[in-house]
Design an enzyme around this catalytic site. Sequence first.
Site, mmCIF file in Angstrom:
data_model
loop_
_atom_site.group_PDB
_atom_site.id
_atom_site.type_symbol
_atom_site.label_atom_id
_atom_site.label_comp_id
_atom_site.label_asym_id
_atom_site.label_seq_id
_atom_site.Cartn_x
_atom_site.Cartn_y
_atom_site.Cartn_z
ATOM 1 C CG HIS A 13 3.675 -7.936 -28.974
ATOM 2 N ND1 HIS A 13 3.450 -6.685 -29.508
ATOM 3 C CD2 HIS A 13 4.976 -7.956 -28.588
ATOM 4 C CE1 HIS A 13 4.569 -5.980 -29.443
ATOM 5 N NE2 HIS A 13 5.506 -6.728 -28.890
ATOM 6 C CG ASN A 50 2.759 -2.840 -30.683
ATOM 7 O OD1 ASN A 50 2.590 -2.146 -29.676
ATOM 8 N ND2 ASN A 50 3.767 -2.675 -31.502
ATOM 9 C CE LYS A 51 0.513 -9.484 -33.221
ATOM 10 N NZ LYS A 51 1.944 -9.288 -32.927
ATOM 11 C CG ASN A 52 -6.842 -5.866 -32.781
ATOM 12 O OD1 ASN A 52 -5.798 -5.394 -33.224
ATOM 13 N ND2 ASN A 52 -7.965 -5.906 -33.487
ATOM 14 C CB ILE A 53 -7.051 -8.180 -26.496
ATOM 15 C CG1 ILE A 53 -6.954 -9.640 -26.897
ATOM 16 C CG2 ILE A 53 -8.384 -7.560 -26.890
ATOM 17 C CD1 ILE A 53 -7.930 -10.542 -26.127
#
Length: 373
Positions: free
Chosen positions: A183, A185-188
Amino acid sequence: MTDNLSFLPFTRPFIDEATIADVVEVLRSGWLTGGPKVAEFESALSDYCSGRRVRVFNSATSALSVALKLAGVGYGDQVITTPLTWVATSNVVIELGAHPVFVDVNAQTRNIDLNAIRAAITPRTRALLPVDLAGSPVNRKQLYDIAKEHQLRVIEDAAQSLGASWDGEPIGTSGDFIVFSFHANKNITSGEGGALVLPADIDVKLCEKLRLQGVYLNVDSEIDVDVLGIKANMTDIAAAIGLGQLRLLNKITEKRRLLAAAYFDQLPNNILLSLPEPNFDNKNWHMFQILLPEHVNRKAFIEAMKNEKIGIGIHYRPIHLFSLYRELGYSIGDFPNAEMIGRRTITLPLFAEMQVTDVHRVCQAIRKVLSCF
Ligand SMILES: *Cc1c(COP(=O)(O)O)cnc(C)c1O
């Protein structure tokens, strides 16, 4: 004084130019849905996960759903999980006609209280569904000891913990089912997307069928459908983004650790006291979360920070207090630690392109705003 500064959001994806070029190439190729880029992404993720088999999806939610089915979770079964997570974690359980059974979090780790899991196990318990909140890993040794003892499958909701590790082993390289999210907003990210790392006893063909309408090619090379699948495949467009992001994963994790360390240096002591041990080697610092003192009105605090041009997030309002879950019989007071954290937690800005000077700016604003309460 802050007039010239631009708004600092609590998160923002970092996409490099090479990745943008790769996506453009896919767009020009004439093949947009799952194809060569998906295969390449799955192979790169498999390399990251020490050669384990990985399949990608249009979201981690779909990957969780397929993982639960592969784990044999169905109607009437119970799945033990945490109330302090994104609601996707338990929604997928309900969607299957199974029951999420919440166990309160440990106030220190903010993850599911492993010492309380055994008391929640019944003959109907089929699986454990722990979450590595904010990229802070659940104790894998304790987790798998419980699973083994009670012959339960484990679906690790590692949506937030790609890049984190337990005992020196990156999350995803060992364990039962592991689910990652891409998603935005995740780190990647891949825009939207998810991945499922499969355990050795699970048929990869069945996983692929469950991902796409149950369709497969039979011995006569004809299409047949013998199980009910969903529509959850990833596009080559998303896979091209994901591949570019995976190349940056180590760099991004290192940067997040640097920024987290800067927060530990600069936050006021009374706030630091509310934080778990820094434990820099294990965490990927998916989020930097602090607890506001009880007397501080969170809504007013967030509004005041917004006036300082700083974005603040809330992760999470405990799931069992949502209307749907109250209808299932949960109520206030059921999970005091999750409720205390859910009431006080805020997520401070932390993303790859942020600078240490931004951390300084956030900490100064926190001091200023807190002094007004
Ligand atoms: C983001 C997230 C999900 C869902 O991921 P999607 O890719 O948006 O479906 C599930 N569980 C947790 C803990 C998450 O943070």
